[in-house]
Design a protein around this motif. Structure first.
Motif, PDB file in Angstrom:
ATOM      1  N   LEU A  34      29.585  -4.473 -32.050  1.00 56.35           N
ATOM      2  CA  LEU A  34      28.180  -4.642 -32.441  1.00 56.35           C
ATOM      3  C   LEU A  34      27.377  -5.067 -31.211  1.00 56.35           C
ATOM      4  CD1 LEU A  34      28.768  -6.550 -35.804  1.00 56.35           C
ATOM      5  CD2 LEU A  34      28.322  -4.104 -35.504  1.00 56.35           C
ATOM      6  N   PRO A  35      26.982  -4.123 -30.377  1.00 56.86           N
ATOM      7  CA  PRO A  35      26.403  -4.443 -29.059  1.00 56.86           C
ATOM      8  C   PRO A  35      25.058  -5.171 -29.109  1.00 56.86           C
ATOM      9  CG  PRO A  35      26.265  -2.088 -29.515  1.00 56.86           C
ATOM     10  CD  PRO A  35      27.136  -2.665 -30.570  1.00 56.86           C
ATOM     11  N   GLN A  36      24.375  -5.172 -30.238  1.00 58.45           N
ATOM     12  CA  GLN A  36      23.097  -5.879 -30.354  1.00 58.45           C
ATOM     13  C   GLN A  36      23.278  -7.311 -30.865  1.00 58.45           C
ATOM     14  OE1 GLN A  36      21.389  -3.486 -28.481  1.00 58.45           O
ATOM     15  NE2 GLN A  36      19.682  -4.281 -29.703  1.00 58.45           N
ATOM     16  N   ALA A  37      24.500  -7.681 -31.171  1.00 60.92           N
ATOM     17  CA  ALA A  37      24.759  -8.982 -31.789  1.00 60.92           C
ATOM     18  C   ALA A  37      24.919 -10.080 -30.741  1.00 60.92           C
ATOM     19  CB  ALA A  37      26.003  -8.912 -32.668  1.00 60.92           C
ATOM     20  N   HIS A  38      24.636 -11.301 -31.186  1.00 62.95           N
ATOM     21  CA  HIS A  38      24.804 -12.489 -30.354  1.00 62.95           C
ATOM     22  C   HIS A  38      25.629 -13.497 -31.157  1.00 62.95           C
ATOM     23  CE1 HIS A  38      23.603 -15.353 -27.140  1.00 62.95           C
ATOM     24  NE2 HIS A  38      23.769 -16.242 -28.108  1.00 62.95           N
ATOM     25  N   GLY A  39      26.564 -14.157 -30.488  1.00 60.98           N
ATOM     26  CA  GLY A  39      27.437 -15.101 -31.181  1.00 60.98           C
ATOM     27  C   GLY A  39      27.035 -16.545 -30.975  1.00 60.98           C
ATOM     28  N   TRP A  40      27.175 -17.340 -32.024  1.00 59.54           N
ATOM     29  CA  TRP A  40      27.020 -18.802 -31.955  1.00 59.54           C
ATOM     30  C   TRP A  40      28.348 -19.393 -32.390  1.00 59.54           C
ATOM     31  CZ3 TRP A  40      24.271 -22.108 -36.211  1.00 59.54           C
ATOM     32  CH2 TRP A  40      24.375 -23.466 -35.880  1.00 59.54           C
ATOM     33  N   SER A  41      29.032 -20.045 -31.453  1.00 61.59           N
ATOM     34  CA  SER A  41      30.345 -20.627 -31.732  1.00 61.59           C
ATOM     35  C   SER A  41      30.298 -22.134 -31.555  1.00 61.59           C
ATOM     36  CB  SER A  41      31.397 -20.036 -30.792  1.00 61.59           C
ATOM     37  OG  SER A  41      32.658 -20.665 -30.977  1.00 61.59           O
TER      38      SER A  41
END
Length: 333
Positions: A34-41
């Motif tokens: 999902l190249p438009q996604a951003h992760g919050w970990s």
């Protein structure tokens, strides 16, 4: 790939061409898919893996960034009280009409959590596969940010009192757990002055030690960003000086650099009893302790820690046994 990610990708058309937040995502290939996604970990170990691979597309923190998102997916955390907080926090950053998704394993309570999702709108189950479920709600109206999530409570630490601060999801949030209470009663005679509180949570053990022994060089470590933030606030509130570290192991510590490692270690992974974290702690503690240094931990008495400790330290002493918990001590020879 994590089965939760596999379920998401079965609905790829919903996520592929939009600014998407993946909150609490696993350290797998989902960001590549999902190249438009951003992760919050908020898991230091998983965040480090994701950061290596995806650089600017994942951040590790206890707070959500100000980046605007068209939609968001929350990977179900195990703490029920954290679900409400995270859903509210994420929803408040999305515009009216945006899409919020919740994904998780059936055995970890996804159906129960879906009822919490109903507080934001009409929740619909989109998919069920790989022993997981994917739920969706369209936000029909703006959502207010959650009220102040911090809880504060007082801990007697003779001859002083400590103000303990914690965020939802942090171990023993808003209260003193029985294991830590027993450990606090058996912290006398620690060797040296360089100590580490491993799995510090809200900073109960570390702050107590620092208040009792101001000259000690104290470090607090936890894998969880919410715990790190909680420990930092606890130390600040009590005007105590100690270093708080976000990490999932002792890998960053030099050999023979500590005089004592103190811990109320976690033993659950999801719904299963899991020894790996404790096993790694015990093995690494032997490496980072100086000769004469000490490992002192508290554990539920049904957990078979003595054989693990003896495997690395060749001995294990039980200091106390009460209320279903034991205090174990081992010295590095």
């Amino acid at each position: 790939m994590d089965p939760r990610s596999q379920v998401l990708l079965r609905q790829r058309e919903r996520f592929i061409d939009q600014d998407l937040l993946l909150a609490g995502l696993p350290a797998d290939d989902l960001l590549a898919e999902l190249p438009q996604a951003h992760g919050w970990s908020w898991h230091a170990g998983e965040a480090a893996v994701l950061k290596q691979r995806f650089d600017q597309r994942c951040h590790f923190a206890s707070t959500l960034s100000d980046t605007p998102y068209h939609s968001a997916v929350l990977f179900l955390p195990k703490a029920r009280e954290q679900v409400d907080y995270l859903l509210q926090t994420i929803a408040a950053r999305l515009n009216s009409g945006a899409n919020l998704y919740l994904v998780g394993e059936k055995r970890t309570g996804i159906e129960r959590a879906a009822k919490q999702l109903q507080n934001l709108g009409r929740a619909i189950k989109l998919d069920s596969a790989r022993h997981c479920q994917l739920w969706h709600v369209e936000l029909s109206q703006p959502i207010s940010a959650p009220r102040d999530p911090w809880q504060q409570w007082s801990l007697s630490n003779p001859p002083h009192t400590l103000a303990i601060h914690s965020l939802p999801g942090v171990f023993s949030h808003g209260r003193l757990d029985k294991g830590s209470a027993l450990l606090l009663e058996h912290l006398a005679d620690l060797p040296g002055h360089a100590w580490l509180d491993y799995g510090c949570g809200a900073g109960v053990i570390g702050a107590s030690l620092k208040q009792r022994h101001p000259a000690a060089t104290l470090q607090l470590l936890d894998v969880d960003a919410f715990a790190v933030a909680s420990s930092q606030r606890t130390l600040e509130a009590n005007q105590l000086d100690a270093q708080v570290i976000a990490a999932d192991s002792l890998a960053g510590f030099a050999n023979a650099s500590l005089d004592a490692v103190i811990s109320n270690p976690p033993f659950h992974q999801g719904v299963d009893t899991q020894y790996q974290v404790s096993h790694d702690l015990i093995r690494e503690a032997h490496r980072v302790l100086r000769p004469g240094g000490e490992l002192r931990i508290v554990a539920n008495d049904f957990l078979r820690y003595p054989p693990l400790i003896e495997q690395h330290f060749a001995h294990c002493e039980t200091l106390a046994h009460a209320n279903g918990f034991r205090i174990y001590r081992a010295i590095r020879r």
